[in-house]
Motif scaffolding. Structure first.
Motif, PDB file in Angstrom:
ATOM      1  N   TYR A 201     -64.967 -26.069  80.351  1.00  0.00           N
ATOM      2  CA  TYR A 201     -64.509 -24.938  79.552  1.00  0.00           C
ATOM      3  C   TYR A 201     -65.502 -24.507  78.484  1.00  0.00           C
ATOM      4  CZ  TYR A 201     -59.903 -26.002  81.524  1.00  0.00           C
ATOM      5  OH  TYR A 201     -58.859 -26.235  82.368  1.00  0.00           O
ATOM      6  N   CYS A 202     -66.348 -25.431  78.045  1.00  0.00           N
ATOM      7  CA  CYS A 202     -67.075 -25.183  76.806  1.00  0.00           C
ATOM      8  C   CYS A 202     -68.440 -25.858  76.818  1.00  0.00           C
ATOM      9  CB  CYS A 202     -66.230 -25.714  75.634  1.00  0.00           C
ATOM     10  SG  CYS A 202     -67.030 -25.704  74.041  1.00  0.00           S
ATOM     11  N   ASP A 203     -69.413 -25.189  76.164  1.00  0.00           N
ATOM     12  CA  ASP A 203     -70.703 -25.797  75.855  1.00  0.00           C
ATOM     13  C   ASP A 203     -70.707 -26.119  74.361  1.00  0.00           C
ATOM     14  OD1 ASP A 203     -71.630 -25.371  78.476  1.00  0.00           O
ATOM     15  OD2 ASP A 203     -72.217 -23.324  77.983  1.00  0.00           O
TER      16      ASP A 203
ATOM     17  N   GLU B 276     -79.405 -22.823  76.557  1.00  0.00           N
ATOM     18  CA  GLU B 276     -79.712 -23.409  75.248  1.00  0.00           C
ATOM     19  C   GLU B 276     -80.882 -22.716  74.558  1.00  0.00           C
ATOM     20  OE1 GLU B 276     -81.294 -27.688  73.600  1.00  0.00           O
ATOM     21  OE2 GLU B 276     -79.605 -27.708  75.004  1.00  0.00           O
ATOM     22  N   ALA B 277     -81.934 -22.393  75.296  1.00  0.00           N
ATOM     23  CA  ALA B 277     -83.090 -21.734  74.686  1.00  0.00           C
ATOM     24  C   ALA B 277     -82.718 -20.381  74.114  1.00  0.00           C
ATOM     25  CB  ALA B 277     -84.202 -21.585  75.718  1.00  0.00           C
ATOM     26  N   GLU B 278     -81.844 -19.660  74.832  1.00  0.00           N
ATOM     27  CA  GLU B 278     -81.416 -18.343  74.343  1.00  0.00           C
ATOM     28  C   GLU B 278     -80.566 -18.489  73.087  1.00  0.00           C
ATOM     29  OE1 GLU B 278     -80.618 -15.542  77.995  1.00  0.00           O
ATOM     30  OE2 GLU B 278     -80.093 -17.615  78.541  1.00  0.00           O
TER      31      GLU B 278
ATOM     32  N   VAL C 132     -79.853 -29.418  68.163  1.00  0.00           N
ATOM     33  CA  VAL C 132     -80.481 -30.743  68.267  1.00  0.00           C
ATOM     34  C   VAL C 132     -80.025 -31.501  69.507  1.00  0.00           C
ATOM     35  CG1 VAL C 132     -80.860 -30.954  65.784  1.00  0.00           C
ATOM     36  CG2 VAL C 132     -78.730 -31.811  66.770  1.00  0.00           C
ATOM     37  N   SER C 133     -78.830 -31.175  70.027  1.00  0.00           N
ATOM     38  CA  SER C 133     -78.375 -31.781  71.281  1.00  0.00           C
ATOM     39  C   SER C 133     -77.159 -31.006  71.772  1.00  0.00           C
ATOM     40  CB  SER C 133     -78.029 -33.259  71.105  1.00  0.00           C
ATOM     41  OG  SER C 133     -76.923 -33.425  70.243  1.00  0.00           O
ATOM     42  N   SER C 134     -76.709 -31.303  73.003  1.00  0.00           N
ATOM     43  CA  SER C 134     -75.578 -30.554  73.547  1.00  0.00           C
ATOM     44  C   SER C 134     -74.840 -31.365  74.595  1.00  0.00           C
ATOM     45  CB  SER C 134     -76.050 -29.231  74.150  1.00  0.00           C
ATOM     46  OG  SER C 134     -76.892 -29.467  75.264  1.00  0.00           O
TER      47      SER C 134
END
Length: 834
Positions: A75-77, A53-55, A68-70
């Protein structure tokens, strides 16, 4: 004092959508081992998903948005952004950003991170960018102020990919109901050739404006910046939960003071929702991506559910297929056909549907709806005050004093604003299509104003390179001449002659059909809203991909002249309506075609029997006497031969034939077309009366090209080099044989240059003439346009006009020697008379 007395800032809800697909880069053995080792460590950390996420936050900074969120699944982010969403798969990225974001600025970083990271090692294979029309395009950062600039920027980023870049605009330019798409690269050939319909992946996007204000209140915070209830309760009461169905991971966010975003994933399928609830510029988008064609997903029911919830004033539906299946068939959109009182009780009218086959990138269907209460405003153009620039220059009109105006401009002096605009006097039959746009034009007396106008443009814009002036008024008059002289024959314009969008859209608005011979030509015509029923695919020897493309788009009518072609049609497009092309030559035509196409007389019976054997739908006969034919008697002979074929077919029991295609070969020249068409029209009328006299029994069509386009287009070239050799002069022009002048070689054109816009103050007729040679701009000695042409002495910066240059010029130009000749600047004008 409240802020309601002041203009409220408008938030642009319409998203820019970018989809990037990657493949394993060619690396050293050691590097590949590093990648494979990384992939084997953790199934959840492969490919692009290795980036955390930071990258991704850092990579998104140039686009001016942040995470803002995840949430994730196997399969997926899925990342919710401050402006829309980001979805990251192992080898694919889907990025959507709204507002004034700079989405393209994030591309270099993402591509570099994918390629250079030792754990990833992926290179970009293809890219797709899409968006609807912006509410306020002038407030967007460049290049997003108009699609032309976006395409230029996108080509810079992706034009190098195999297959190159392609740009499309679907919809209605007047009401600004538009969908813009850019694609580059291609699906791997192995995948595309083996993929069957059920494996095709579908995407459904719904964009809405003018949302129901009561419904939108749910997506706001209270006075203390708190959500009214829980997010789960919001999803349930708003109907979003019903819309989503079962999901593996749901992530939603209510912005302070208002606004709502949601991401959800199930398997490889994603759903993303974004709602801008402010009354004055409300907007919502819903996307379902990665639906397998074989899945039990009712796209029409889904759209109806969304419309019942949001009750929008306008609604766009875009269905995209990443494969061979038809997006239009998958989502034909029946919205608005329910009985009053059903669902929300709000009725919608479908304004139009447009279908676009995207080169090497599947196809998409675009539908536009307006609710009953705003239908008239939507269709009148009142909603297009902030009209995005079209992909070609706007039509420009002339005044008697030579001044110019732009059809798309709303600015200018009060005198300009109050000028008397008239309409070309189109008849009711001209407007018997739902995409026709009547062209606004100031009253001018003659088409001679074209040269005067060109001089104004040279001074106004400081022009120094090749440009064209297209007089669409000439195209209009030639259509009227055709209807007067050949009332039984419907013209199907030969797109290859001049595929300029201004010419095509003018002819489409006048009700012509189109003769296409390639996928690109067919796409350019269908993108104007032309029905596939108004196209003849007049290429008697097609590639398998051409036939598959025809089948996908619903294009039926096509020609053949061999058994081999019939076998291909049976295999790839068995429902086609086939037309037997016979050989019928004018030996004096400018371009001879009989050596390549057309069945000989002794082959006809065998081909007729073969159509019966294969069960194909034989509907008629076609011929082409040759491009630029000069002998009217060639048509008399050819129509007689066609009658013999009809008789032979009837003797074999074939009763389905009712079409005669008399092909092209019609002269161009200047004027309204009467001189070019007069003699040959008399012969055609007489021959049709003799051999096909049962009017109403037969459909008669033709394939004119140069007749409509040649005289409408004037080419202006600038002198930028000169030399004297003894008593002769030599000049270098900004266009040559590798550009528009290729017509000298391939079309046997006779050029008629004349000096124009000279720096000399003396009248042209008073200047001495010299034997002169005109060179094109490339370094090839072959690039010699004319020798021993008489011209006055010219200086650098002087101009030469080549009239009647609209046929087989730009369409066959190249960019040889790195000199761009394929896309000269074009100005459109509309003259009232010759």
């Amino acid at each position: 004092m409240t802020g309601t007395f002041f203009p409220q800032p408008i938030f642009e809800g319409a998203e820019k959508r970018l989809e990037l697909d990657f493949e394993l880069a060619c690396r050293s053995v050691e590097e590949v081992m590093v990648v494979e080792s990384a992939d084997s460590d953790s199934e959840a950390s492969c490919g692009l998903r290795t980036l955390k996420e930071a990258e991704w936050n850092k990579l998104l900074q140039p686009a001016e948005c942040c995470i803002v969120s995840s949430k994730s699944n196997g399969y997926c982010d899925a990342y919710l952004l401050s402006e829309s969403s980001l979805f990251v798969y192992e080898s694919r990225v889907v990025l959507k950003t709204c507002g004034r974001t700079k989405i393209l600025d994030a591309v270099p970083g993402i591509v570099s991170a994918a390629l250079e990271n030792q754990q990833i090692g992926l290179k970009l294979r293809r890219a797709k960018y899409s968006r609807s029309a912006f509410k306020c395009p002038e407030q967007q950062p460049e290049p997003h102020t108009n699609f032309s600039l976006e395409v230029e920027a996108l080509n810079g980023l992706f034009g190098h990919l195999k297959g190159g870049g392609h740009a499309y605009v679907l919809g209605d330019q007047v009401s600004n109901a538009l969908w813009h798409v850019y694609t580059a690269g291609q699906v791997q050939e192995m995948i595309m050739e083996s993929r069957i319909a059920k494996e095709d992946l579908m995407t459904l996007e719904i964009c809405m404006t003018g949302l129901d204000s009561k419904y939108c209140e749910q997506f706001t915070c209270d006075a203390n910046s708190n959500l009214k209830g829980t997010k789960k309760k919001l999803r349930t009461e708003s109907g979003i939960e019903k819309m989503l169905g079962s999901q593996e991971a749901i992530d939603d966010y209510v912005f302070d003071p208002c606004g709502y975003s949601l991401n959800s994933v199930k398997g490889e399928t994603l759903v993303t929702i974004h709602i801008t609830p402010e009354d004055s510029f409300s907007y919502a988008s819903i996307e379902v991506c990665g639906i397998k064609r074989s899945e039990d997903f009712d796209s029409n029911a889904f759209v109806q559910l969304v419309a019942d919830l949001f009750k929008p004033q306008s609604l766009y539906v875009v269905a995209t297929c990443d494969g061979f299946a038809s997006a239009l068939e998958w989502c034909d959109c029946k919205l608005g056909h329910s009985e009053p009182g059903a669902g929300s009780g709000q009725m919608f009218e479908k304004l139009f549907s447009a279908n676009q086959v995207m080169t090497r990138y599947g196809n998409c269907a675009f539908h536009a709806f307006a609710s009953d209460g705003v239908r008239e405003e939507f269709g009148s153009g009142n909603m297009a005050a902030k009209l995005d620039k079209p992909p070609f220059s706007p039509i420009t009109v002339l005044r008697e004093d030579g001044m110019s105006f732009s059809d798309s401009s709303s600015s200018g002096s009060s005198e300009e604003a109050q000028r008397d605009e008239t309409l070309l006097p189109l008849s009711e039959s001209d407007m018997d299509t739902n995409f026709v746009k009547r062209v606004r034009a100031d009253t001018i007396e003659t088409s001679n104003c074209v040269e005067r106008y060109a001089g104004c443009k040279i001074r106004e814009l400081g022009l120094e390179d090749t440009f064209y002036v297209f007089d669409l008024g000439n195209v209009y008059r030639r259509m009227k001449t055709w209807q007067r002289l050949l009332p039984r024959v419907k013209p199907f314009y030969a797109v290859k002659c001049n595929p300029d969008p201004g010419v095509l859209s003018t002819l489409a608005s006048l009700g012509t059909g189109f003769d296409c011979a390639s996928q690109m030509e067919l796409e350019s015509v269908l993108s104007l809203g032309v029905s596939p029923d108004s196209v003849v695919y007049a290429n008697a020897c097609k590639r398998p991909s051409d036939l598959r493309h025809m089948r996908q788009t619903g294009t039926l009518l096509t020609t053949f002249d061999s058994e081999s072609e019939l076998l291909k049609i049976k295999q790839y497009h068995p429902s086609a309506q086939v037309v037997l092309r016979i050989r019928a030559d004018d030996p004096n035509a400018r371009c001879y075609l009989g050596n390549k196409y057309g069945a000989e007389t002794y082959e006809v019976e065998h081909l007729l029997r073969k159509t019966i054997e294969l069960g194909l739908n034989l509907v008629g006969v076609s011929f082409h006497v040759g491009s630029g034919a000069s002998d009217p008697e060639a048509f008399r002979m050819a129509i007689g031969l066609a009658r013999q074929v009809f008789n032979a077919a009837l003797a074999l029991g074939i009763t389905t034939m009712d079409l005669l295609d008399i092909g092209g070969g019609f002269s161009g020249g200047t004027g309204d077309g009467t001189e070019a068409l007069g003699k040959v029209a008399r012969v055609i009328r007489a021959s049709l009366d003799k051999h096909f006299g049962e009017e109403g029994r037969y459909r008669i069509i033709a394939e004119p090209g140069r007749y409509f386009s040649e005289g409408a287009c004037s080419l202006f070239t600038c002198v930028y080099g000169k030399r004297r050799r003894e008593e002769k002069m030599e000049y270098w022009l900004t266009d040559g044989l590798y550009g528009s002048m290729n017509c000298v070689i391939y079309d046997h054109a006779k050029l008629a240059p004349k000096p124009f816009f000279l720096k000399s103050s003396a009248p042209v007729e008073d200047l001495d003439l010299y034997s002169s040679t005109l060179f094109g701009p490339t370094c090839d000695g072959l690039d010699t346009v004319l020798k021993d042409v008489m011209m006055p002495r010219l200086d650098n910066g002087d101009w030469i006009i080549f009239p009647a240059m609209g046929a087989y010029t730009i369409s066959a130009a190249s960019n040889f020697n790195g000199i761009s000749a394929c896309d000269p600047q074009i100005f459109y004008v509309v003259s009232k008379t010759e």
